[in-house]
Write an enzyme that holds these catalytic residues in place. Structure first.
Site, PDB file in Angstrom:
ATOM      1  N   ASP A 101     -11.559   2.703   4.409  1.00 35.01           N
ATOM      2  CA  ASP A 101     -11.972   1.298   4.276  1.00 35.01           C
ATOM      3  C   ASP A 101     -13.496   1.175   4.236  1.00 35.01           C
ATOM      4  O   ASP A 101     -14.025   0.137   3.854  1.00 35.01           O
ATOM      5  CB  ASP A 101     -11.434   0.473   5.450  1.00 35.01           C
ATOM      6  CG  ASP A 101     -10.161  -0.278   5.117  1.00 35.01           C
ATOM      7  OD1 ASP A 101      -9.940  -0.561   3.936  1.00 35.01           O
ATOM      8  OD2 ASP A 101      -9.389  -0.579   6.049  1.00 35.01           O
ATOM      9  N   LYS A 103       0.835  -1.209   0.000  1.00 36.17           N
ATOM     10  CA  LYS A 103       0.000   0.000   0.000  1.00 36.17           C
ATOM     11  C   LYS A 103       0.865   1.252   0.000  1.00 36.17           C
ATOM     12  O   LYS A 103       0.546   2.243  -0.679  1.00 36.17           O
ATOM     13  CB  LYS A 103      -0.934  -0.019   1.206  1.00 36.17           C
ATOM     14  CG  LYS A 103      -2.015  -1.091   1.148  1.00 36.17           C
ATOM     15  CD  LYS A 103      -2.753  -1.221   2.470  1.00 36.17           C
ATOM     16  CE  LYS A 103      -3.795  -2.326   2.409  1.00 36.17           C
ATOM     17  NZ  LYS A 103      -4.455  -2.567   3.703  1.00 36.17           N
ATOM     18  N   GLN A 128      -4.629  -1.811   9.837  1.00 39.87           N
ATOM     19  CA  GLN A 128      -4.479  -3.115   9.200  1.00 39.87           C
ATOM     20  C   GLN A 128      -5.019  -4.232  10.094  1.00 39.87           C
ATOM     21  O   GLN A 128      -4.671  -4.326  11.266  1.00 39.87           O
ATOM     22  CB  GLN A 128      -3.000  -3.373   8.871  1.00 39.87           C
ATOM     23  CG  GLN A 128      -2.748  -4.683   8.154  1.00 39.87           C
ATOM     24  CD  GLN A 128      -3.399  -4.746   6.792  1.00 39.87           C
ATOM     25  OE1 GLN A 128      -3.381  -3.774   6.052  1.00 39.87           O
ATOM     26  NE2 GLN A 128      -3.966  -5.888   6.449  1.00 39.87           N
TER      27      GLN A 128
END
Length: 297
Positions: free
Chosen positions: A119, A52, A96
């Site tokens: 997200d 990422k 994460q």
């Protein structure tokens, strides 16, 4: 011939298109910033965060990484997220998963500011998605929509079956399929571990999204001729390779390829799109927070 979708190529197109939007924001003094937070020594998580960060660098997004000791108190993670919420240079926050045992995952998701929740897991953003007024779409389901759009797969009036009911993929994917609008308007069935006869549902589907997390759960005998098959699964199975394993999806690719009209491979299908849509959401978040209009791909 079956059309095997090249997710890497489609994701590269999206990243390329995002560069102009990032440049517009940067020129306005509002360079997009994405913060990643890792509280785990899981090698897969470390690799994914690193990927990422590389994606951010490629398109010009500022990448901020915070790594916490996995034995640290849960409050340290919550406080870190609150600090990032207050940082005006951070437009998107990604914690994460999976998290360590002492952390309350739901509390973490609620702690991320909704406007920085790239997200799209915060309850407010989930509610907005279900109501048809999404601030952000979750990255994997949105990436699947982009793949279908790229390949010219029509969802309106189609029979879609989503196999899996996770909060990350299954539920939001079903919600997107039933929404009014582009790449929605599908008649949608959600199957899961308690479905009595999975094959009876998948054989009727024009579109199958496999997201159950079960290696090669679906094979060619369970598919309708010419169906579009999107495989979200990434499963490690023992294999006689240098690493001792190989990655397979939730679909048994070789038999499914003989039946499907369009199919995604594993790896190289949905995975790259998930990362690309994270960048998309970060740019969108920066545009909204900074009041700078940009064109999104």
């Amino acid at each position: 011939m079956t059309n095997v979708i090249d997710g890497d190529a489609v994701a590269a197109e999206i990243r390329s298109d995002l560069e102009a939007s990032v440049e517009t924001l940067t020129d306005a003094g509002a360079r997009p910033g994405l913060a990643t937070v890792l509280m785990s020594d899981d090698p897969a998580s470390e690799t994914y965060v690193s990927m990422k960060q590389n994606d951010c660098e490629e398109v010009g997004i500022e990448s901020v990484h915070v790594e916490l000791d996995e034995d640290a108190p849960a409050e340290e993670l919550y406080d870190t997220v609150e600090e990032l919420n207050r940082d005006p240079d951070v437009h998107g926050i990604l914690v994460q998963m999976p998290l360590v045992d002492q952390v309350d995952e739901r509390r973490v998701l609620r702690t991320v500011a909704p406007e920085k929740d790239v997200d799209a897991f915060h309850p407010e953003n989930v509610g907005r998605l279900v109501a048809g007024d999404a601030r952000f779409k979750p990255c994997t389901p949105h990436g699947i929509q982009k793949l279908l759009e790229h390949e010219g797969v029509e969802t309106e009036g189609a029979e879609a079956v989503v196999v899996g009911r996770s909060n990350i993929v299954g539920k939001p994917m079903a919600n997107l399929f039933v929404q009014k609008g582009p790449f929605g308007n599908a008649t949608t069935t959600v199957c899961h571990s308690r479905t009595a006869d999975l094959a009876a549902h998948t054989r009727e589907a024009d579109i199958v999204v496999a997201a159950a997390g079960v290696p090669e759960l679906i094979d060619g005998s369970m598919l309708k001729e010419g169906a579009t098959v999107v495989d979200v699964g990434v499963n490690r199975v023992d294999a006689d390779t240098e690493k001792g394993y190989e990655l397979v999806g939730d679909v048994e690719f070789e038999s499914a390829k003989e039946v499907a009209g369009t199919i995604t491979p594993v790896p190289g299908g949905v995975g790259p799109m998930t990362r690309a849509m994270l960048l998309y959401n970060t740019v969108k978040a920066a545009s909204r927070q900074e009041g700078v209009d940009v064109t999104l791909p």
